[in-house]
Write a protein that holds these residues in place. Structure first.
Motif, PDB file in Angstrom:
ATOM      1  N   PRO B  14       0.834  -1.215   0.000  1.00 16.58           N
ATOM      2  CA  PRO B  14       0.000   0.000   0.000  1.00 16.58           C
ATOM      3  C   PRO B  14       0.862   1.256   0.000  1.00 16.58           C
ATOM      4  CG  PRO B  14      -0.824  -1.600   1.590  1.00 16.58           C
ATOM      5  CD  PRO B  14       0.485  -2.140   1.091  1.00 16.58           C
ATOM      6  N   SER B  15       0.387   2.250  -0.726  1.00 14.41           N
ATOM      7  CA  SER B  15       1.014   3.568  -0.908  1.00 14.41           C
ATOM      8  C   SER B  15       2.151   3.546  -1.921  1.00 14.41           C
ATOM      9  CB  SER B  15       1.518   4.151   0.417  1.00 14.41           C
ATOM     10  OG  SER B  15       2.761   3.606   0.781  1.00 14.41           O
ATOM     11  N   GLU B  16       2.556   2.371  -2.371  1.00 17.21           N
ATOM     12  CA  GLU B  16       3.628   2.304  -3.361  1.00 17.21           C
ATOM     13  C   GLU B  16       3.060   2.386  -4.788  1.00 17.21           C
ATOM     14  OE1 GLU B  16       7.087   0.123  -0.737  1.00 17.21           O
ATOM     15  OE2 GLU B  16       6.224  -0.970  -2.440  1.00 17.21           O
ATOM     16  N   THR B  17       3.955   2.225  -5.767  1.00 19.65           N
ATOM     17  CA  THR B  17       3.566   2.360  -7.164  1.00 19.65           C
ATOM     18  C   THR B  17       3.516   1.005  -7.867  1.00 19.65           C
ATOM     19  OG1 THR B  17       4.463   4.598  -7.345  1.00 19.65           O
ATOM     20  CG2 THR B  17       4.201   3.364  -9.398  1.00 19.65           C
ATOM     21  N   LEU B  18       2.404   0.751  -8.504  1.00 20.94           N
ATOM     22  CA  LEU B  18       2.216  -0.452  -9.311  1.00 20.94           C
ATOM     23  C   LEU B  18       2.783  -0.167 -10.701  1.00 20.94           C
ATOM     24  CD1 LEU B  18      -1.252  -2.261  -9.719  1.00 20.94           C
ATOM     25  CD2 LEU B  18       0.125  -1.624 -11.687  1.00 20.94           C
ATOM     26  N   SER B  19       3.651  -1.052 -11.186  1.00 14.28           N
ATOM     27  CA  SER B  19       4.256  -0.856 -12.511  1.00 14.28           C
ATOM     28  C   SER B  19       4.082  -2.119 -13.345  1.00 14.28           C
ATOM     29  CB  SER B  19       5.757  -0.541 -12.380  1.00 14.28           C
ATOM     30  OG  SER B  19       5.942   0.676 -11.694  1.00 14.28           O
ATOM     31  N   LEU B  20       3.487  -1.956 -14.507  1.00 11.83           N
ATOM     32  CA  LEU B  20       3.264  -3.083 -15.413  1.00 11.83           C
ATOM     33  C   LEU B  20       3.722  -2.720 -16.818  1.00 11.83           C
ATOM     34  CD1 LEU B  20      -0.339  -4.185 -14.363  1.00 11.83           C
ATOM     35  CD2 LEU B  20       1.808  -5.275 -13.717  1.00 11.83           C
ATOM     36  N   THR B  21       4.144  -3.734 -17.553  1.00  7.59           N
ATOM     37  CA  THR B  21       4.541  -3.565 -18.949  1.00  7.59           C
ATOM     38  C   THR B  21       3.769  -4.553 -19.797  1.00  7.59           C
ATOM     39  OG1 THR B  21       6.750  -2.746 -18.422  1.00  7.59           O
ATOM     40  CG2 THR B  21       6.459  -3.759 -20.580  1.00  7.59           C
ATOM     41  N   CYS B  22       3.395  -4.115 -20.987  1.00  7.42           N
ATOM     42  CA  CYS B  22       2.729  -4.981 -21.950  1.00  7.42           C
ATOM     43  C   CYS B  22       3.592  -5.074 -23.195  1.00  7.42           C
ATOM     44  CB  CYS B  22       1.348  -4.433 -22.292  1.00  7.42           C
ATOM     45  SG  CYS B  22       0.428  -5.443 -23.486  1.00  7.42           S
ATOM     46  N   VAL B  69      -2.356   7.842 -12.503  1.00  8.11           N
ATOM     47  CA  VAL B  69      -1.960   7.010 -13.634  1.00  8.11           C
ATOM     48  C   VAL B  69      -0.936   7.711 -14.535  1.00  8.11           C
ATOM     49  CG1 VAL B  69      -2.779   5.963 -15.784  1.00  8.11           C
ATOM     50  CG2 VAL B  69      -4.112   5.706 -13.684  1.00  8.11           C
ATOM     51  N   THR B  70       0.081   6.976 -14.908  1.00  4.39           N
ATOM     52  CA  THR B  70       1.013   7.415 -15.943  1.00  4.39           C
ATOM     53  C   THR B  70       1.183   6.261 -16.926  1.00  4.39           C
ATOM     54  OG1 THR B  70       2.244   8.851 -14.429  1.00  4.39           O
ATOM     55  CG2 THR B  70       3.329   8.232 -16.489  1.00  4.39           C
ATOM     56  N   MET B  71       1.056   6.562 -18.199  1.00  8.85           N
ATOM     57  CA  MET B  71       1.282   5.552 -19.230  1.00  8.85           C
ATOM     58  C   MET B  71       2.386   6.032 -20.153  1.00  8.85           C
ATOM     59  SD  MET B  71      -2.629   4.438 -20.125  1.00  8.85           S
ATOM     60  CE  MET B  71      -3.172   6.132 -20.155  1.00  8.85           C
ATOM     61  N   SER B  72       3.150   5.081 -20.680  1.00  5.97           N
ATOM     62  CA  SER B  72       4.226   5.414 -21.601  1.00  5.97           C
ATOM     63  C   SER B  72       4.345   4.316 -22.649  1.00  5.97           C
ATOM     64  CB  SER B  72       5.546   5.579 -20.849  1.00  5.97           C
ATOM     65  OG  SER B  72       5.889   4.369 -20.188  1.00  5.97           O
ATOM     66  N   VAL B  73       5.018   4.636 -23.733  1.00  4.49           N
ATOM     67  CA  VAL B  73       5.211   3.667 -24.808  1.00  4.49           C
ATOM     68  C   VAL B  73       6.682   3.707 -25.235  1.00  4.49           C
ATOM     69  CG1 VAL B  73       4.535   5.320 -26.582  1.00  4.49           C
ATOM     70  CG2 VAL B  73       4.358   2.868 -27.043  1.00  4.49           C
ATOM     71  N   HIS B  79       6.789  -2.098 -26.612  1.00  4.67           N
ATOM     72  CA  HIS B  79       5.972  -2.328 -25.444  1.00  4.67           C
ATOM     73  C   HIS B  79       5.451  -1.006 -24.888  1.00  4.67           C
ATOM     74  CE1 HIS B  79       9.631  -2.247 -22.423  1.00  4.67           C
ATOM     75  NE2 HIS B  79       9.113  -1.055 -22.552  1.00  4.67           N
ATOM     76  N   PHE B  80       4.425  -1.110 -24.065  1.00  6.63           N
ATOM     77  CA  PHE B  80       3.890   0.059 -23.395  1.00  6.63           C
ATOM     78  C   PHE B  80       3.704  -0.266 -21.923  1.00  6.63           C
ATOM     79  CE2 PHE B  80      -0.691  -1.192 -23.255  1.00  6.63           C
ATOM     80  CZ  PHE B  80      -0.702  -2.213 -24.201  1.00  6.63           C
ATOM     81  N   SER B  81       3.644   0.770 -21.108  1.00  7.89           N
ATOM     82  CA  SER B  81       3.697   0.566 -19.669  1.00  7.89           C
ATOM     83  C   SER B  81       2.648   1.380 -18.921  1.00  7.89           C
ATOM     84  CB  SER B  81       5.093   0.936 -19.143  1.00  7.89           C
ATOM     85  OG  SER B  81       6.089   0.142 -19.758  1.00  7.89           O
ATOM     86  N   LEU B  82       2.378   0.905 -17.706  1.00  9.38           N
ATOM     87  CA  LEU B  82       1.417   1.552 -16.813  1.00  9.38           C
ATOM     88  C   LEU B  82       2.066   1.733 -15.454  1.00  9.38           C
ATOM     89  CD1 LEU B  82      -1.564   2.337 -15.940  1.00  9.38           C
ATOM     90  CD2 LEU B  82      -1.802  -0.078 -15.289  1.00  9.38           C
ATOM     91  N   LYS B  83       1.899   2.893 -14.881  1.00  3.73           N
ATOM     92  CA  LYS B  83       2.268   3.128 -13.489  1.00  3.73           C
ATOM     93  C   LYS B  83       1.046   3.688 -12.776  1.00  3.73           C
ATOM     94  CE  LYS B  83       7.225   4.012 -14.164  1.00  3.73           C
ATOM     95  NZ  LYS B  83       7.646   2.698 -13.679  1.00  3.73           N
TER      96      LYS B  83
END
Lengths: 110, 118
Positions: B14-22, B69-73, B79-83
């Motif tokens: 909790p309170s941290e950042t979730l980071s995913l890549t596609c 939310v922050t998204m990048s490509v 690939h693209f990413s979600l934070k």
């Protein structure tokens, strides 16, 4: 609370036709195309219907979609046991600038 | 054949950042007729759109997630990413990436990755 409204459940016996409804508003279904997704539990959603009534290749013609005003429906004819899944309607929402979904309808084949 | 694969930590505090890549395979992420999106599904609940990104970096995101939310490509890595920042237990969900095609909608999905906030 989902933006689009679907009944939580539906059921039918093999061979029957089942219809799942979905209602929205002028900012989504009323002014944009509708999509339907099928999700077997534990798997990713799969596109079933696009642009209101078009089927991707590989989707049987037992599945059909229709739209009228701010409502849409998915009909499944010749119901089969493998049709048991969750079904979600979706449409682009102009207010959100993104897709919105219904809450899903769980279809049970009795 | 286009395939998408999500990757990232399955557990976030909790309170941290979730980071995913596609990671996209079978097509160039820089194709002009499509956006790339993130959708999530909390346990036992329905689908929620998180946001979409074009290869140029143009983004749309769900206002309900406010500024978290922050998204990048990355076109070089295809690939693209979600934070997602400041996560809480309510962010626990299966996270899917998908192609958002201008004509056929969310027509190709990844298998999804479960993220638990605890």
């Amino acid at each position: 609370q989902s933006v689009l409204t679907q009944p939580p459940s539906a059921s039918g016996t093999p061979g029957q036709t089942v219809t799942i409804s979905c209602s929205g508003s002028s900012s989504n279904i009323g002014s944009n195309d509708v999509y339907w997704y099928q999700q077997v539990p534990g798997t990713a959603p799969k596109l079933l219907i696009y642009r209101n009534n078009q089927r991707p290749s590989g989707v049987p013609d037992r599945f059909s979609g229709s739209k009228s005003g701010t409502s849409t429906s998915l009909a499944i004819s010749g119901l089969r046991s493998e049709d048991e899944a969750d079904y979600y309607c979706s449409a682009w929402d102009d207010s959100l600038s993104g897709p919105v979904f219904g809450g899903g309808t769980k279809l049970t084949v009795l | 054949q286009l395939q998408l694969q999500e990757s990232g930590p399955g557990l976030v505090k909790p309170s941290e950042t979730l980071s995913l890549t596609c990671t996209v395979a079978g097509d160039f992420i820089s194709s002009s007729s499509q956006y790339w999106g993130w959708i999530r599904q909390p346990p036992g609940k329905g689908l929620e759109w998180i946001g979409s990104i074009f290869y140029s970096g143009s983004t749309y995101h769900n206002p309900s997630l406010k500024s978290r939310v922050t998204m990048s490509v990355d076109t070089s890595k295809n690939h693209f990413s979600l934070k997602l920042r400041s996560v809480t237990a309510a962010d626990t969900a299966v996270y899917y990436c998908a192609r958002l095609h201008y004509d056929s909608g969310l027509d190709v999905w990844g298998k999804g990755t479960t993220v638990i906030v605890s």
